[in-house]
Design a protein around this motif. Structure first.
Motif, PDB file in Angstrom:
ATOM      1  N   GLN A  33       0.831  -1.210   0.000  1.00 31.48           N
ATOM      2  CA  GLN A  33       0.000   0.000   0.000  1.00 31.48           C
ATOM      3  C   GLN A  33       0.861   1.255   0.000  1.00 31.48           C
ATOM      4  O   GLN A  33       0.503   2.244  -0.608  1.00 31.48           O
ATOM      5  CB  GLN A  33      -1.032  -0.013   1.133  1.00 31.48           C
ATOM      6  N   LEU A  36       2.043   1.728  -3.585  1.00 36.69           N
ATOM      7  CA  LEU A  36       0.955   2.176  -4.454  1.00 36.69           C
ATOM      8  C   LEU A  36       0.593   3.636  -4.225  1.00 36.69           C
ATOM      9  O   LEU A  36       0.275   4.358  -5.158  1.00 36.69           O
ATOM     10  CB  LEU A  36      -0.304   1.326  -4.217  1.00 36.69           C
ATOM     11  N   GLY A  37       0.603   4.069  -2.997  1.00 36.44           N
ATOM     12  CA  GLY A  37       0.111   5.404  -2.677  1.00 36.44           C
ATOM     13  C   GLY A  37      -1.402   5.342  -2.496  1.00 36.44           C
ATOM     14  O   GLY A  37      -1.957   4.301  -2.154  1.00 36.44           O
ATOM     15  N   ASP A  38      -2.068   6.451  -2.735  1.00 39.19           N
ATOM     16  CA  ASP A  38      -3.503   6.560  -2.484  1.00 39.19           C
ATOM     17  C   ASP A  38      -4.305   5.644  -3.401  1.00 39.19           C
ATOM     18  O   ASP A  38      -4.413   5.883  -4.606  1.00 39.19           O
ATOM     19  CB  ASP A  38      -3.981   8.002  -2.664  1.00 39.19           C
ATOM     20  N   VAL A  39      -4.882   4.594  -2.816  1.00 43.29           N
ATOM     21  CA  VAL A  39      -5.665   3.622  -3.586  1.00 43.29           C
ATOM     22  C   VAL A  39      -6.994   4.251  -3.992  1.00 43.29           C
ATOM     23  O   VAL A  39      -7.696   4.846  -3.175  1.00 43.29           O
ATOM     24  CB  VAL A  39      -5.882   2.326  -2.774  1.00 43.29           C
ATOM     25  N   MET A  40      -7.332   4.095  -5.267  1.00 42.11           N
ATOM     26  CA  MET A  40      -8.543   4.695  -5.828  1.00 42.11           C
ATOM     27  C   MET A  40      -9.578   3.658  -6.280  1.00 42.11           C
ATOM     28  O   MET A  40     -10.755   3.971  -6.356  1.00 42.11           O
ATOM     29  CB  MET A  40      -8.176   5.571  -7.035  1.00 42.11           C
ATOM     30  N   GLU A  61      -5.688  -0.166  -7.992  1.00 41.22           N
ATOM     31  CA  GLU A  61      -5.142   0.996  -8.679  1.00 41.22           C
ATOM     32  C   GLU A  61      -5.059   2.180  -7.726  1.00 41.22           C
ATOM     33  O   GLU A  61      -5.921   2.368  -6.868  1.00 41.22           O
ATOM     34  CB  GLU A  61      -6.026   1.375  -9.873  1.00 41.22           C
ATOM     35  N   SER A  62      -4.014   2.958  -7.936  1.00 48.64           N
ATOM     36  CA  SER A  62      -3.820   4.173  -7.144  1.00 48.64           C
ATOM     37  C   SER A  62      -3.542   5.317  -8.100  1.00 48.64           C
ATOM     38  O   SER A  62      -3.529   5.138  -9.316  1.00 48.64           O
ATOM     39  CB  SER A  62      -2.640   3.988  -6.198  1.00 48.64           C
ATOM     40  N   VAL A  63      -3.281   6.480  -7.527  1.00 53.76           N
ATOM     41  CA  VAL A  63      -2.936   7.626  -8.361  1.00 53.76           C
ATOM     42  C   VAL A  63      -1.577   7.438  -9.018  1.00 53.76           C
ATOM     43  O   VAL A  63      -1.295   8.051 -10.046  1.00 53.76           O
ATOM     44  CB  VAL A  63      -2.972   8.944  -7.554  1.00 53.76           C
ATOM     45  N   LYS A  64      -0.731   6.551  -8.448  1.00 60.66           N
ATOM     46  CA  LYS A  64       0.620   6.337  -8.978  1.00 60.66           C
ATOM     47  C   LYS A  64       0.748   5.132  -9.895  1.00 60.66           C
ATOM     48  O   LYS A  64       1.570   5.144 -10.804  1.00 60.66           O
ATOM     49  CB  LYS A  64       1.622   6.160  -7.830  1.00 60.66           C
ATOM     50  N   GLU A  89      -9.832   3.306  -0.457  1.00 65.54           N
ATOM     51  CA  GLU A  89      -8.725   3.962   0.235  1.00 65.54           C
ATOM     52  C   GLU A  89      -8.526   3.449   1.657  1.00 65.54           C
ATOM     53  O   GLU A  89      -7.480   3.701   2.265  1.00 65.54           O
ATOM     54  CB  GLU A  89      -8.921   5.487   0.247  1.00 65.54           C
ATOM     55  N   ASN A  92      -5.250   1.874   2.626  1.00 64.75           N
ATOM     56  CA  ASN A  92      -4.104   2.714   2.982  1.00 64.75           C
ATOM     57  C   ASN A  92      -4.064   2.998   4.477  1.00 64.75           C
ATOM     58  O   ASN A  92      -2.996   3.150   5.051  1.00 64.75           O
ATOM     59  CB  ASN A  92      -4.141   4.052   2.239  1.00 64.75           C
TER      60      ASN A  92
END
Length: 130
Positions: A33, A36-40, A61-64, A89, A92
């Protein structure tokens, strides 16, 4: 659900919690996590889907980035965490407190064999997830 100290981890950054009823709850590691960063969005497997250990069966999927989620053990998908549809999210905020799906193992013998390929949290943190 048990604690992360009792979880088993795959090299692909999924955790597996073997519950008293024999079902395996699956989530992603803190390392995953964070990477990945912020999970969307979470694309779940299908209920009733038969999966093999190591098979890519879902996506997150995340923003990254986007990443496949692999089955840490083989069996049948029997339940999905509906909370992930509305609020992906949350993974996270508490990666070891949020399960993604549950697997009913193919057999106890197969489960024991496949579990032997997974590692403890300490082993994961010292190698795969460090």
């Amino acid at each position: 659900m048990k604690t992360e100290d009792t979880f088993k981890f795959a090299q692909t950054h999924e955790w597996a919690s073997i519950e008293d009823d024999g079902l395996v709850w699956v989530g992603i590691s803190n390392h995953a996590q964070e990477a990945l960063g912020d999970v969307m969005f979470f694309q779940a497997p299908k209920i009733g889907q038969l999966v093999k250990q190591g098979e890519a069966i879902a996506a997150i999927e995340s923003v990254k980035a986007a990443s496949d989620i692999h089955a840490p053990i083989g069996g049948e998908i029997i339940s999905l965490n509906e909370e992930m549809d509305a609020s992906p999210e949350i993974v996270n905020q508490k990666p070891y407190g949020v399960w993604l799906f549950k697997i009913k193992p193919t057999s106890e013998e197969m489960l024991n064999s496949e579990l032997s390929t997974l590692v403890s949290l300490a082993q994961y943190n010292s190698g795969a997830g460090a």
